[in-house]
Enzyme design. Structure first.
Site, PDB file in Angstrom:
ATOM      1  N   TYR A  77       0.850  -1.188   0.000  1.00 44.90           N
ATOM      2  CA  TYR A  77       0.000   0.000   0.000  1.00 44.90           C
ATOM      3  C   TYR A  77       0.883   1.235   0.000  1.00 44.90           C
ATOM      4  CZ  TYR A  77      -3.447   3.493   1.446  1.00 44.90           C
ATOM      5  OH  TYR A  77      -4.255   4.600   1.511  1.00 44.90           O
ATOM      6  N   ASP A 118       9.199   2.687   0.117  1.00 46.66           N
ATOM      7  CA  ASP A 118       8.126   3.338   0.859  1.00 46.66           C
ATOM      8  C   ASP A 118       8.292   2.943   2.319  1.00 46.66           C
ATOM      9  OD1 ASP A 118       5.870   4.158   2.139  1.00 46.66           O
ATOM     10  OD2 ASP A 118       4.466   3.419   0.628  1.00 46.66           O
ATOM     11  N   LYS A 153       3.769   9.158   8.881  1.00 46.07           N
ATOM     12  CA  LYS A 153       3.481   8.615  10.208  1.00 46.07           C
ATOM     13  C   LYS A 153       4.456   9.127  11.285  1.00 46.07           C
ATOM     14  CE  LYS A 153       0.535   5.103   8.336  1.00 46.07           C
ATOM     15  NZ  LYS A 153       0.608   4.300   7.142  1.00 46.07           N
TER      16      LYS A 153
HETATM   17  C1  LIG Z   1       0.047   4.769   5.701  1.00 39.89           C
HETATM   18  C2  LIG Z   1       0.853   4.468   4.498  1.00 39.89           C
HETATM   19  C3  LIG Z   1       0.896   5.318   3.382  1.00 39.89           C
HETATM   20  C4  LIG Z   1      -0.029   6.501   3.234  1.00 39.89           C
HETATM   21  O1  LIG Z   1       0.184   7.489   4.191  1.00 39.89           O
HETATM   22  P1  LIG Z   1      -1.032   8.508   4.522  1.00 39.89           P
HETATM   23  O2  LIG Z   1      -0.415   9.476   5.467  1.00 39.89           O
HETATM   24  O3  LIG Z   1      -2.136   7.699   5.079  1.00 39.89           O
HETATM   25  O4  LIG Z   1      -1.414   9.153   3.222  1.00 39.89           O
HETATM   26  C5  LIG Z   1       1.795   5.047   2.375  1.00 39.89           C
HETATM   27  N1  LIG Z   1       2.598   3.972   2.439  1.00 39.89           N
HETATM   28  C6  LIG Z   1       2.573   3.120   3.474  1.00 39.89           C
HETATM   29  C7  LIG Z   1       3.522   1.977   3.502  1.00 39.89           C
HETATM   30  C8  LIG Z   1       1.689   3.317   4.528  1.00 39.89           C
HETATM   31  O5  LIG Z   1       1.628   2.441   5.529  1.00 39.89           O
END
Ligand SMILES: *Cc1c(COP(=O)(O)O)cnc(C)c1O
Length: 417
Positions: free
Chosen positions: A142, A230, A258
């Protein structure tokens, strides 16, 4: 006194589904959500006064625990000086320096407002820098909700143009190739980049196989594609130097979110001076944000990173190991089929026989049993994420005693299943 059910009714009148992010609506586990009134450390309290040990922790954003005094103080001090200026501030320089100091592959970093913005911008930069359009992502990873990254999971190389959401035009994902996790993709010189969660943490927890990340790195090098890690979850959680440092693999670009906002909205993407040099105003790739580098978010993020010294990662890993081992024993003792996968400080729950290595395997988790487990835990005062594909987020506030309470609740819940 307000109650959860009334608030959910009111919320559903005015907010689609009653929530501002879909998983919060409890659709995957049934029932209706608790509305949080306040939180402290490892605990949250709902509007009815019920206390929960919180393993959601804003999906990992508040690794120091809720309302940590030094983060609250940093935000309060910053707020008293104004909340946004539209001009550069010392705080964003300090946070950028802190990120670059910790993550070897990051020479320069641009701050944005969410993880979604970070990955979206990193992809644009990779495309602009290489002059290529095609991108590759892995099924079950994701990367936020930008159009071109909402290509369906589903296995098989060359799953072109399958959108994962209504409203995403086929054209938006026409250059997105989805490949199975843990299989090294074969690229060619049409690829701008490969984006990957170095430890997959949005399909439960799926570890990269030994040598997988290194092999993806080599394949990118072979064709001149950029490798994007990511690290929105793994960054500053898996180790002081994130997943790149943990595995010793050097990506061209990294995305964060985060943790680096200390619980306030933030994201960041960074990499080598050369690649980041293609970003406006130095280069031709446009990217901007009215609230980017927000002084409250940078102050909170810096306070969080200050707490995350190299030494605390040993403590975090011990907590994660205690939680994983305890849960595994509880499931085993109850005869409920489960694997509790763990990679360092990261812990998942997989309800099946053997540890999953990709999305197809991860999706065989027993969602019905997860829902029962989730509600049993919630009844006993432990809040897990309301979905079978989220991981657990123990942090600095989860003491041995608290982990013991979680395991006792699990033992009790599983005896009733
Ligand atoms: C949470 C998440 C995102 C998206 O971040 P948001 O602040 O919710 O837009 C992207 N990549 C990973 C791996 C995530 O866990």
């Amino acid at each position: 006194m307000p109650n959860n059910a009334d608030l959910f009714d009111r919320a559903r009148e005015r907010i689609p589904g009653g929530v501002n992010s879909p998983v919060r609506a409890f659709g995957a586990v049934g029932g209706s959500p608790y509305f949080v009134e306040r939180a402290n450390g490892a605990h949250v309290w709902d509007v009815e006064g019920k206390q929960y040990i919180d393993l959601v922790q804003s999906y990992g954003a508040v690794i120091a625990g809720h309302a940590h005094p030094s983060i609250v103080e940093a935000i309060t001090t910053a707020a008293s000086k104004g909340t946004s200026y539209g001009a550069p501030t010392p705080g964003e320089v300090t946070l950028a320096e802190a990120i670059c100091d910790r993550i070897e592959a990051v020479d320069r970093v641009r701050l944005v407002n969410s993880g979604t913005e970070a990955t979206m911008s990193a992809i644009r930069l990779a495309r602009g820098h290489t002059g290529r359009d095609r991108i590759l992502k892995f099924a079950g990873n994701y990367h936020g909700h930008a159009d071109m990254l909402l290509a369906a999971g589903g296995s098989g190389m060359a799953t072109f143009g399958l959108s994962g959401s209504a409203g995403v035009p086929a054209a938006a994902v026409a250059d997105t190739v989805v490949a199975p996790y843990n299989v090294v993709p074969e690229l060619d010189d049409s690829y701008a980049c490969v984006i990957i969660e170095p430890v997959a943490a949005n399909m439960g927890l799926v570890a990269p196989g030994i040598g997988f990340l290194e092999a993806v790195r080599s394949e990118c090098d072979r064709v001149g594609a950029l490798l994007i890690f990511d690290e929105v979850i793994t960054g500053f959680r898996l180790s002081h130097a994130g997943a790149a440092g943990h595995f010793g693999v050097r990506p061209d670009l990294l995305c964060f979110g985060k943790i680096i906002g200390g619980g306030l909205p933030i994201g960041a993407f960074g990499g080598s001076s050369e690649v980041m040099g293609s970003l406006a105003p130095d280069g031709p790739v446009y990217q901007a944000g009215t609230l980017s580098g927000n002084p409250l978010a940078t102050a909170a993020g810096m306070a969080a990173l200050d707490l995350l010294t190299p030494e605390v990662y040993g403590q975090l890993e011990a907590t994660a190991a205690r939680l994983a081992d305890g849960l595994q024993s509880a499931f085993d003792a109850a005869g409920v089929e489960a694997v509790i996968p763990r990679v360092g400080t990261l812990v998942g729950v997989f309800l099946g026989r053997s540890t999953p290595g990709n999305y197809d395997e991860a999706r065989t988790t027993d969602e019905v049993t997860y829902a029962s487990f989730f509600h049993g835990m919630l009844d006993r005062g432990v809040a897990l994420a309301p979905g079978a594909y989220e991981i657990l987020f123990p942090g600095l506030a989860h003491t041995h005693a608290i982990v013991g309470q979680v395991i006792a609740a699990a033992t009790d819940t599983l005896a009733d299943l």
